[in-house]
Scaffold this active site. Structure first.
Site, PDB file in Angstrom:
ATOM      1  N   ASP A 132       0.827  -1.209   0.000  1.00 53.34           N
ATOM      2  CA  ASP A 132       0.000   0.000   0.000  1.00 53.34           C
ATOM      3  C   ASP A 132       0.864   1.263   0.000  1.00 53.34           C
ATOM      4  OD1 ASP A 132      -2.404   1.391   0.052  1.00 53.34           O
ATOM      5  OD2 ASP A 132      -3.272   0.059   1.550  1.00 53.34           O
ATOM      6  N   ASP A 186     -10.926   1.787  -3.170  1.00 51.53           N
ATOM      7  CA  ASP A 186     -11.476   1.492  -1.843  1.00 51.53           C
ATOM      8  C   ASP A 186     -12.999   1.534  -1.870  1.00 51.53           C
ATOM      9  OD1 ASP A 186      -9.218   0.939  -0.442  1.00 51.53           O
ATOM     10  OD2 ASP A 186      -9.053   2.875   0.560  1.00 51.53           O
TER      11      ASP A 186
END
Ligand code: GLA
Length: 727
Positions: free
Chosen positions: A460, A525
């Site tokens: 990430d 997301d």
């Protein structure tokens, strides 16, 4: 003062040909090659005949020596458009116009290397072009060398285009992508005019805000037909691109890194290489262009062992548990996941020392002693014993001020003297280009990967870069990118079977360079299936479905609060790399059965979905569709999504131009096991009842191409999936 002679050497035409495209450069020994053509395939041996300057009368009040578009437009010596290079040495040597050119055409005819020397500016630039004969993908990059004698001031580079491409005057529209966290690949369609079109990204990562690429459409092109051009900068940092109208009616398209002041300084004898531009054109509209891009990306993906194994169904713990990791919960979640058919269990954020929330612990990459008193081994072993792979989340480039790492090495974070420490999501960015920083990260990750059965990591990068100065006070956006690549490469070399997912607050790091070392991207997301329809369609213009992380999430969706039926969530996630991101333990019987059904359906179809072409279409009236198959092939899967209520009493038919006119096809509705009756379509008519029968309906290819397939009168947020099998 001494003056140089004007270029006057004879022209030589050099062509590269793909299956459906060609390019032609007009090369001269004493100047940069002139762009003559990038367009649909020319006949072998076809040349422009005459040098360009002999075909264009000089307009009034122009320079007496005509200056057409070159493959590396210079600065200060007569070219008035965008330059490919802006550089200087302490304010001098600012002009650039090479006087000597050498070119080399490879034996297979697919590659061209052009070396340009500017003896006045003491520079050597080399252009590399390679046109793939099969996919029509043109790869280009530029290297620049400072050939000034030792002791001369460094060359300060402000802009160096990776490629300069010509676009014909028939181009009318540019399609680019903007966005933000939770809303990636937001399509922007703009008319090309005489004003320069420009997109710039200064966020230090590929970004959701400004995708490094675009599609340019010639007049009259559609999803399935007509001339379209596409280009993408394979780079995960700052970037810029511009499209500029030129007075001969064509446009020049430049792509390259956006450079912060002082960030690229070349000492004498030093050389720099730009990122690669991946460009292509198609006469088959947007879908033809997507097919070229997908072919190229499939060629580049670094699969362990050389080939892609079937994409395993994920369970990602993030939206199921967030930071609340309790071993008994995780063991039970793994059991429930295995029971519904999950094949890879990814332990997301929350597992490392002190990570109770997003305000602390990034950088302290060892298992949290309270949550995991015996380390991660018991959980990993449990997952593997259930037949699943074990994956782990990291955010290597980041550090929280509240972490052991930052307390020990406060100077490791990028920062600027006299400026505030600007945190984002409470975190700072490590200077990964420092060897001690990258060694620290490698050792921490390597240790876990060596001691646990980890076959997958989710990598990430959850913030933009700001105040990105290094220890010397120099801008460090640019250096961060190859340093991150090097860390990935080092880990992959030490663990060759490892697969990596590129995530950056969702889809903030999706590009062809990171995908030379990663195998999946976390597309967004936002798992709301309705939002995902648009996000995924933008994504599919450049990237193939098998790397598109697509999860079935909770209802209501955590990102939007909207609720969609499992039937819609499953159908939207189906064509990507499927995952589940919800607490499978707490599903009611019917929802669990449906989820199982979607997973089984995915396993049945993934071999087809992940190796075929994708055509995207719009049936109007809030219905979009996508077809997965191979031109001339025997099996096609049509997924059609209704995103909003219909405003028509009867539905339009979907035209399917990719089918073969002379063939007949058997059509059957595809539904997963366990799906409640009314979920995939509503309203009944004999045709749709027949589609659901074991024999389905047989239809003519020519009819489906031109008159189309009738659609059911679906409710909003429903899908309709049909298998078409050639007889
Ligand atoms: C980012 C990712 C999410 C999740 C969180 C964890 O937002 O996109 O999927 O991993 O970080 O903090």
């Amino acid at each position: 003062m001494a003056y140089a002679a004007l270029p006057h050497s004879p022209a030589e035409f050099v062509a590269l040909h793909g299956r459906h495209s060609s390019l032609v450069l007009e090369c001269h020994a004493d100047e940069a090659p002139l762009w003559r053509y990038w367009g649909p395939r020319l006949a072998d041996g076809c040349t422009p005949g005459l040098p360009l300057r002999e075909t264009r009368p000089l307009p009034s009040f122009m320079l007496d020596h005509d200056q057409p578009l070159s493959a590396l437009p210079g600065f200060g010596v007569g070219w008035f458009g965008q330059s490919a290079l802006l550089a200087h040495r302490n304010g001098r040597d600012f002009a650039f116009a090479p006087q000597r050119c050498e070119w080399q055409h490879s034996a297979d005819g697919q590659r061209l290397t052009v070396t340009l020397h500017d003896a006045v500016a003491h520079l050597r630039a080399t252009l590399h072009l390679a046109l793939d004969a099969h996919s029509d993908v043109l790869r280009m990059h530029t290297t620049l060398a400072n050939t000034a004698p030792a002791g001369t001031a460094a060359l300060d580079v402000g802009w160096l285009a990776a490629a300069t491409l010509p676009l014909p005057s028939s181009c009318t529209q540019v399609r680019s992508y903007s966005g933000q966290h939770m809303m990636e690949f937001l399509l922007q369609q703009e008319a090309l005019t005489r004003s320069t079109w420009r997109r710039e990204n200064r966020r230090g990562r590929t970004s959701q805000d400004c995708f490094p690429g675009a599609v340019v459409c010639a007049e009259g092109s559609t999803a399935h037909s007509g001339l379209v051009f596409g280009a993408h900068l394979a780079w995960s940092g700052n970037h810029q691109q511009s499209i500029e109208w030129l007075h001969d009616g064509q446009y020049q398209w430049q792509l390259g890194e956006w450079l912060a002041p002082g960030e690229l300084r070349l000492a004498p004898s030093a050389e720099v290489q730009t990122p690669e531009v991946v460009a292509t054109l198609s006469t088959q509209g947007l879908n033809g262009l997507a097919a070229n891009f997908h072919t190229e990306l499939r060629r580049r993906l670094p699969w362990p062992g050389g080939t892609m194994k079937p994409r395993p169904v994920h369970l990602n713990t993030w939206e199921a548990l967030y930071f609340n990791h309790q071993l008994p919960d995780l063991l039970a979640l793994a059991d429930a996941a295995a029971e519904v058919g999950v094949e890879r269990f990814v332990l997301d954020d929350g597992w490392f020392q002190g990570r109770e929330h997003d305000r602390a612990a990034l950088g302290d990459w060892w298992a949290d002693a309270r949550k995991y008193p015996q380390g991660l081994q018991p959980l990993a072993a449990h997952v593997v014993a259930r037949g699943m792979e074990f994956g782990l989340w990291f955010e290597p480039e980041m550090v929280n001020p509240d972490s052991e790492l930052h307390r020990a090495h406060p100077d490791w974070a990028l920062q600027l003297d006299g400026r505030p420490m600007l945190t984002a999501r409470n975190q700072l960015v490590l200077d990964v280009s420092r060897p001690e920083v990258s060694d620290y990260l490698f050792n921490k990750m390597h240790r876990l990967l060596s001691s646990l059965p980890i076959s997958y990591i989710k990598w990430d990068h959850n913030r933009d870069l700001a105040c990105a100065g290094n220890a010397q006070g120099v801008a460090a956006w640019r250096a961060q990118v190859p340093a991150a690549y090097a860390l990935m490469d080092r880990l992959r070399a030490a663990h060759p079977a490892l697969e990596i997912e590129s995530c950056s607050g969702g889809g903030g790091r999706i590009d062809y360079a990171v995908l030379q070392r990663t195998h999946r991207v976390w597309t967004s997301d936002n798992i709301d299936a309705l939002s995902r329809v648009d996000i995924q369609r933008g994504f599919l213009q450049f990237f193939p479905p098998e790397i598109m992380g697509a999860h079935i999430g909770t209802a209501p969706a955590h990102s939007t609060g909207r609720t969609q039926a499992m039937a819609f969530r499953g159908a939207v996630a189906l064509p990507g790399h499927l995952g589940v991101e919800l607490d499978v333990r707490h599903l009611d019987g019917s929802t669990r059965a449906q989820l199982k059904g979607w997973i089984a359906l995915y396993k049945h179809w993934r071999g087809h979905l992940h190796h075929s072409q994708v055509w995207l279409g719009d049936a109007g009236d809030h219905t979009v569709w996508q077809m997965h198959g191979t031109a001339g092939g025997s099996d096609f899967l049509l997924l059609s999504y209704r995103t909003a209520p219909s405003s028509q009493r009867y539905m339009r038919s979907v035209l399917l131009p990719m089918l073969q006119a002379a063939c007949r096809y058997r059509l059957r509705v595809v539904t997963p096991e366990g799906l409640p009756e009314d979920q995939l379509y509503c309203g009944s008519a004999p045709f749709f009842d027949a589609l659901r029968s074991p024999d389905g309906v047989v239809m003519d290819g020519s009819w489906l191409q031109h008159a189309g397939l009738p659609l059911p009168r679906n409710k909003a947020e429903t899908a309709f999936i049909v298998h078409l099998q050639r007889l």
